[in-house]
Design a protein around this motif. Structure first.
Motif, PDB file in Angstrom:
ATOM      1  N   TYR A 302       0.819  -1.218   0.000  1.00  0.00           N
ATOM      2  CA  TYR A 302       0.000   0.000   0.000  1.00  0.00           C
ATOM      3  C   TYR A 302       0.854   1.270   0.000  1.00  0.00           C
ATOM      4  O   TYR A 302       0.309   2.379   0.065  1.00  0.00           O
ATOM      5  N   ASP A 303       2.161   1.129  -0.072  1.00  0.00           N
ATOM      6  CA  ASP A 303       3.074   2.275   0.022  1.00  0.00           C
ATOM      7  C   ASP A 303       2.954   3.146  -1.223  1.00  0.00           C
ATOM      8  O   ASP A 303       3.268   2.726  -2.331  1.00  0.00           O
ATOM      9  N   ALA A 304       2.475   4.381  -1.043  1.00  0.00           N
ATOM     10  CA  ALA A 304       2.250   5.284  -2.181  1.00  0.00           C
ATOM     11  C   ALA A 304       3.546   5.897  -2.689  1.00  0.00           C
ATOM     12  O   ALA A 304       3.584   6.446  -3.788  1.00  0.00           O
ATOM     13  N   VAL A 305       4.608   5.817  -1.905  1.00  0.00           N
ATOM     14  CA  VAL A 305       5.851   6.514  -2.248  1.00  0.00           C
ATOM     15  C   VAL A 305       6.981   5.550  -2.591  1.00  0.00           C
ATOM     16  O   VAL A 305       7.689   5.742  -3.582  1.00  0.00           O
ATOM     17  N   LYS A 306       7.152   4.507  -1.751  1.00  0.00           N
ATOM     18  CA  LYS A 306       8.233   3.512  -1.923  1.00  0.00           C
ATOM     19  C   LYS A 306       9.605   4.184  -2.021  1.00  0.00           C
ATOM     20  O   LYS A 306      10.470   3.779  -2.785  1.00  0.00           O
ATOM     21  N   GLN A 307       9.768   5.244  -1.251  1.00  0.00           N
ATOM     22  CA  GLN A 307      11.060   5.935  -1.173  1.00  0.00           C
ATOM     23  C   GLN A 307      11.329   6.186   0.300  1.00  0.00           C
ATOM     24  O   GLN A 307      10.603   6.920   0.952  1.00  0.00           O
TER      25      GLN A 307
END
Length: 614
Positions: A302-307
């Motif tokens: 569900y991670d919208a950024v993955k940074q």
């Protein structure tokens, strides 16, 4: 600067996880960080409201009241627990009766809520009156939020337009507008005022000026809430601190930046340099951050950024001299109200720690990130991406015609979707408002409340069929049915006031959740039967003809067509509910409706068809 104290509202467990991880934190994950929160000493923790009650029932099968009560039990009186609600709409779109608003406020405060942040999508002060009254009646703190928005950039008038006497509309969202809203809310009994910049569009100088003005006009504390999406977030928080704000909203390191609020760790360094005292236990904060890193990996889907930001502990890690210099440069710029230098220094700091870069598209468009992505998704589903630019250009006209609503949830989605409808209609040679959504009609009609500027009665007649503003009539409100579940031991679907409130606020989601709870309890009380088989994976439905597909897992709220109807490409065929947001689903094809694969009230899974054409 003389030393003063700044209070921190931690957003990690509500707005933080909602902004970046689709509100998917389980109770077990929440429980792992609570012992450290007990030591952290935040002034307040936002843990409830927003999408939390819906999401914990819909996706996690958990009880929203238990979520609030368990956090209160653990953190006790160390931090005030806060929630977000939409005034008399609470969590939905239609206004509720005072009886429901009072019951909700009383139960929330009895369950441990200390502060209710109350906002209205139109900044209509009448819409927050009742919640203020009941929050205060039961001993809670009424935090009234003024939603920050900006005037549209209207197209430049041509020479001939000027000859005809046309004028560019005057600005509405001036400093005086926001100060007036704050004064009205204070007069109604607000205990604090929040400048709520949920789109991250407020630049540092504007927030500096607004904080100064509001604090000189009201005698209650002022809080500042923003997001980092367009790149102003950190700089604007530092500017607000320089202006004397009482409270700022932050997230903890591994849940901060990007679509979320700035990191408390960066604010801590700035406060040290600015002579501002934080009564925060940063050792406990670092322990929370370490556990959040593990939880973030668990929420990867569900991670919208993955940074991920670089690992950092402000208590033990020495700053690189070049970055320390940027902190000093930013502090000097904040004190001198040098916006360009402050923003530049903060961007360098965020880049060094590997926080997401500013979203320049959102910044230039001056609309919320969610509104922009919704418009892109709507056009993509219709294979009409080429209409994005025309749709964006129509936003000022659509927004002005609808009374210039602030671009916050849900009005941002309503205006964005209507601009797309208008662009499609015009591209086909049809009138601009040939297709209108049900929500746009209700907005223009007056059911959401008073808009910042008056709507032309002739336009209201064209769109909603009435000339006069027509408020939503709560006297016609009907309570949700509460049947006896014969196959679950003959118990009621909602057995107490808290369950009844869930049913009123989230009708379909709560019905499904409560039915599963009652069934599980009934089956557990009976003699053990063979182990149940694992739940099947999400079904994949295939059809041989054209159809309409759900973009995400949703509940069918209403069909706008019936079997046998002829549907044209771009026509909205159904309203789906996903996490409390109504989505108007258009058809990609021309066709005749053959059948529906899901009834109203049933779940339809993402990428699966639910309307089949002949």
């Amino acid at each position: 600067m003389s030393e003063r104290k700044l209070k921190i509202r931690d957003l990690t467990l509500r707005d933080g996880q909602q902004s970046a991880f689709a509100t998917r934190m389980k109770q077990e994950q929440i429980d792992r960080v609570l012992p450290f929160y007990k030591d952290a000493n935040f002034y307040a923790m936002e843990v409830w409201g927003g999408a939390v009650p819906d999401s914990v029932m819909r996706f996690l099968g958990e009880n929203p009241w238990t979520r609030l009560e368990s956090i209160h039990k653990e953190v006790s009186e160390v931090s005030k627990l806060t929630a977000l609600s939409r005034g008399r709409n609470l969590f939905g779109y239609a206004p509720y009766t005072d009886e429901i608003i009072e019951g909700f406020c009383r139960n929330a405060i009895e369950s441990g809520l200390g502060i209710m942040r109350i906002f209205d999508a139109l900044n209509d002060v009448d819409n927050v009156k009742s919640t203020i009254k009941y929050v205060k009646k039961y001993g809670g703190i009424a935090d009234c939020a003024v939603c920050y928005t900006i005037d549209p950039k209207y197209p430049k008038l041509s020479f001939f337009d000027k000859l005809k006497g046309k004028k560019t509309p005057e600005d509405v969202f001036t400093d005086a507008y926001f100060v007036d809203k704050a004064k009205q809310m204070a007069a109604l009994g607000a205990d604090m005022i929040t400048i709520k910049d949920m789109s991250g569009l407020i630049p540092p100088k504007r927030v500096y000026d607004l904080i100064k003005l509001i604090k000189s006009n009201v005698s209650i504390p002022v809080d500042f809430h923003t997001h980092c999406t367009p790149g102003y977030g950190l700089a604007s928080v530092i500017s607000a601190i320089a202006a004397g704000v009482d409270i700022v909203d932050t997230n903890i390191w591994n849940f901060a930046g990007g679509p979320a609020a700035p990191a408390i760790e960066l604010v801590y360094i700035f406060c040290q340099k600015m002579g501002v005292q934080l009564d925060i236990n940063m050792e406990a904060v670092h322990k929370i951050s370490d556990e959040l890193l593990n939880i973030r990996h668990e929420l990867d889907a569900y991670d919208a950024v993955k940074q991920f930001p670089k690992p950092f502990n402000p208590l033990t890690d020495k700053l690189d001299p070049a970055i320390e210099a940027e902190f000093d440069r930013a502090v000097k710029a904040a004190v001198e109200v040098d916006e360009d230098t402050l923003v530049d220094a903060c961007h360098k700091i965020e880049a060094y720690f590997n926080f997401p870069a500013p979203n320049e598209l959102v910044q230039k468009a001056e609309i919320p990130g969610g509104m922009y992505t919704n418009m892109v998704a709507q056009l993509k589903s219709l294979k009409s991406e080429d209409l994005l630019e025309p749709a964006m250009k129509l936003i000022p006209a659509v927004r002005l015609a609808a009374g210039l609503p602030p671009l916050v949830t849900p009005t941002s989605q309503i205006v964005g979707a209507q601009a797309v409808n208008c662009a499609i209609s015009l591209s086909k040679g049809k009138p601009m408002y040939a297709t209108t959504s049900n929500q746009f009609v209700n907005l223009v009609k007056g059911e959401y409340g008073k808009t910042p500027v008056k709507i032309d009665p002739e336009f209201r007649l064209q769109i909603a069929g009435v000339r006069e503003e027509t408020p939503y009539d709560t006297s016609k409100y009907q309570m949700q049915p509460n049947p006896v579940l014969e196959d679950c031991g003959g118990v009621k679907l909602a057995e107490n006031e808290k369950e009844q409130l869930l049913l009123e606020l989230f009708p379909q989601v709560a019905k499904d959740y409560l039915t599963k709870v009652k069934r599980a309890r009934w089956e557990a009380s009976r003699p053990k039967e063979p182990e149940p088989q694992p739940l099947p994976e999400k079904p994949v439905i295939k059809i041989d003809t054209d159809g309409v597909y759900a973009p995400v897992d949703s509940v069918v709220q209403k069909y706008l067509v019936k079997v046998g109807d002829t549907v044209k490409r771009g026509q909205v065929v159904a309203i789906l509910d996903a996490l409390g947001m109504e989505n108007h689903i258009p058809s990609e094809y021309n066709g005749v409706v053959k059948e529906f694969l899901a009834k109203e009230g049933e779940v339809v899974y993402g990428d699966n068809p639910f309307v089949v054409f002949e």
